[in-house]
Write an enzyme that holds these catalytic residues in place. Structure first.
Site, PDB file in Angstrom:
ATOM      1  N   TYR A 142      -4.165   2.079   6.127  1.00 22.38           N
ATOM      2  CA  TYR A 142      -4.947   2.764   5.107  1.00 22.38           C
ATOM      3  C   TYR A 142      -5.230   1.848   3.929  1.00 22.38           C
ATOM      4  CZ  TYR A 142      -0.865   3.396   2.009  1.00 22.38           C
ATOM      5  OH  TYR A 142       0.201   3.178   1.183  1.00 22.38           O
ATOM      6  N   LYS A 150      -0.525  -2.526   5.472  1.00 24.21           N
ATOM      7  CA  LYS A 150      -0.598  -1.264   4.726  1.00 24.21           C
ATOM      8  C   LYS A 150      -0.652  -0.123   5.736  1.00 24.21           C
ATOM      9  CE  LYS A 150      -2.703   0.503   0.443  1.00 24.21           C
ATOM     10  NZ  LYS A 150      -1.464   0.792  -0.252  1.00 24.21           N
ATOM     11  N   LEU A 186       3.708  -5.753   0.129  1.00 28.39           N
ATOM     12  CA  LEU A 186       2.270  -5.554   0.267  1.00 28.39           C
ATOM     13  C   LEU A 186       1.552  -6.469  -0.725  1.00 28.39           C
ATOM     14  CD1 LEU A 186       0.220  -3.590   1.731  1.00 28.39           C
ATOM     15  CD2 LEU A 186      -0.064  -2.630  -0.546  1.00 28.39           C
TER      16      LEU A 186
HETATM   17  N1  PDD Z   1       0.012   1.901  -3.005  1.00 27.38           N
HETATM   18  N2  PDD Z   1       3.160  -2.071  -2.723  1.00 27.38           N
HETATM   19  C1  PDD Z   1       3.164  -0.889  -2.089  1.00 27.38           C
HETATM   20  C2  PDD Z   1       4.294  -0.570  -1.167  1.00 27.38           C
HETATM   21  C3  PDD Z   1       2.114   0.037  -2.314  1.00 27.38           C
HETATM   22  O1  PDD Z   1       2.113   1.203  -1.658  1.00 27.38           O
HETATM   23  C4  PDD Z   1       1.086  -0.297  -3.223  1.00 27.38           C
HETATM   24  C5  PDD Z   1      -0.073   0.612  -3.506  1.00 27.38           C
HETATM   25  C6  PDD Z   1       1.126  -1.540  -3.869  1.00 27.38           C
HETATM   26  C7  PDD Z   1       0.050  -1.992  -4.835  1.00 27.38           C
HETATM   27  O2  PDD Z   1      -1.120  -2.405  -4.156  1.00 27.38           O
HETATM   28  P1  PDD Z   1      -2.554  -2.282  -4.847  1.00 27.38           P
HETATM   29  O3  PDD Z   1      -2.486  -2.977  -6.141  1.00 27.38           O
HETATM   30  O4  PDD Z   1      -3.468  -2.941  -3.893  1.00 27.38           O
HETATM   31  O5  PDD Z   1      -2.835  -0.805  -5.021  1.00 27.38           O
HETATM   32  C8  PDD Z   1       2.174  -2.415  -3.580  1.00 27.38           C
HETATM   33  C9  PDD Z   1      -1.120   2.798  -3.033  1.00 27.38           C
HETATM   34  C10 PDD Z   1      -1.764   2.952  -4.353  1.00 27.38           C
HETATM   35  C11 PDD Z   1      -0.707   4.104  -2.383  1.00 27.38           C
HETATM   36  O6  PDD Z   1      -0.033   4.035  -1.374  1.00 27.38           O
HETATM   37  O7  PDD Z   1      -1.106   5.183  -2.857  1.00 27.38           O
END
Ligand code: PDD
Length: 288
Positions: free
Chosen positions: A32, A147, A203
């Site tokens: 996702y 992800k 991530l």
């Molecule tokens: N989550 N690490 C993890 C485990 C995450 O789930 C997320 C973001 C991030 C930050 O990534 P980014 O800056 O690309 O949003 C790091 C999203 C927002 C979610 O699962 O809702």
């Protein structure tokens, strides 16, 4: 009622259905993205679509749409929903088979789902006063760079923070910081920004890249390198970043103050740069 996209059709959210045999439902076999939208424009779309491709490669699933088809689809979902600022959630699973079998089925169609939800900035109090966090052992698998929708470990880890009256759980693996349950974490020590290096244990956040780019642009010392638990515990400042939270200061960790127990000066500086950058790249077109 939000309008969503599911497998080639647009429909009201309440009407969307997927088969119970979908491998996303049975195995969490999917990936996702969460993409912030400001003034009806997706933020860093190429970077999100690039990461989607790497996640799909990681689970050996062919991308069901080409890059420009994703761009067009996301534009349609933004247009079909209310609000200047939205968050786009998109998910691709391996699809539904006739029977439950761990091995990949042959010739099934992936499931593609896209929805929009309102994007609200974090409460002003969180930016002004900071948030509290706990720490926990990072007990996830070794492909945290994908992800994946299989987020049970992340959900359990986040819930521990909520149960403790905190906002996030900082994850430590073998004495090093990896990230948060749903965010990336930065450490500020002696005016240097420290970020865990991108590898299979975290991530690679799109927001993480923005923060390091802004630090570089403004000449703020920064290092992407292994960050020791000790450095987390003695940090002058801790920041959390994600697409929906942008950048937030963590002022308590495991019930102890971080630095002075208040958002630090570099946080205030970075937040201002982040907002300026966003305004410059996202808001300037309004009226165009
Ligand atoms: N989550 N690490 C993890 C485990 C995450 O789930 C997320 C973001 C991030 C930050 O990534 P980014 O800056 O690309 O949003 C790091 C999203 C927002 C979610 O699962 O809702």
């Amino acid at each position: 009622m939000p309008t969503i996209y599911l497998n080639g059709e647009f429909m009201p959210l309440a009407e969307a259905r997927v088969p119970v045999m979908d491998r996303g439902f049975l195995f969490g076999d999917g990936v996702y993205e969460v993409i912030p939208v400001y003034s009806r424009r997706p933020f860093r779309l190429d970077e999100h679509l690039g990461r989607l491709q790497r996640s799909l490669d990681g689970i050996r699933l062919a991308n069901p749409l080409r890059g420009d088809a994703w761009t067009a689809l996301i534009a349609q979902i933004i247009a079909a929903n209310e609000g200047e600022d939205q968050q786009i959630y998109l998910q691709v699973t391996r699809g539904a088979d006739g029977k439950r079998n761990h091995a990949f089925p042959k010739e099934i169609q992936p499931t593609v789902f896209v929805m929009s939800e309102p994007l609200l900035p974090p409460p002003a109090a969180q930016r002004a006063q900071g948030i509290a966090a706990i720490s926990a052992a990072d007990n996830r698998w070794h492909r945290c760079d994908i992800k994946a929708t299989s987020l049970l470990a992340n959900c359990l880890l986040r819930q521990r923070a909520i149960d403790a009256g905190c906002a996030e759980t900082l994850l430590l693996r073998d004495g090093f910081l990896t990230e948060g349950a749903a965010s990336n974490i930065f450490v500020v020590k002696n005016d240097v920004i420290l970020a865990p290096p991108k590898n299979h244990l975290m991530l690679p956040g799109v927001t993480y890249d923005v923060i390091l780019e802004l630090a570089a642009r403004h000449g703020l010392p920064h290092q992407a390198r292994d960050v020791l638990e000790e450095e987390v515990r003695t940090a002058d400042e801790l920041w959390l970043t994600s697409s929906t939270k942008e950048v937030l200061p963590i002022v308590r960790l495991d019930d102890k103050p971080v630095g002075g127990g208040r958002p630090g000066p570099l946080y205030a500086q970075m937040l201002a740069w982040y907002q300026d950058y966003k305004r410059a790249v996202m808001r300037s077109h309004v009226d165009a």
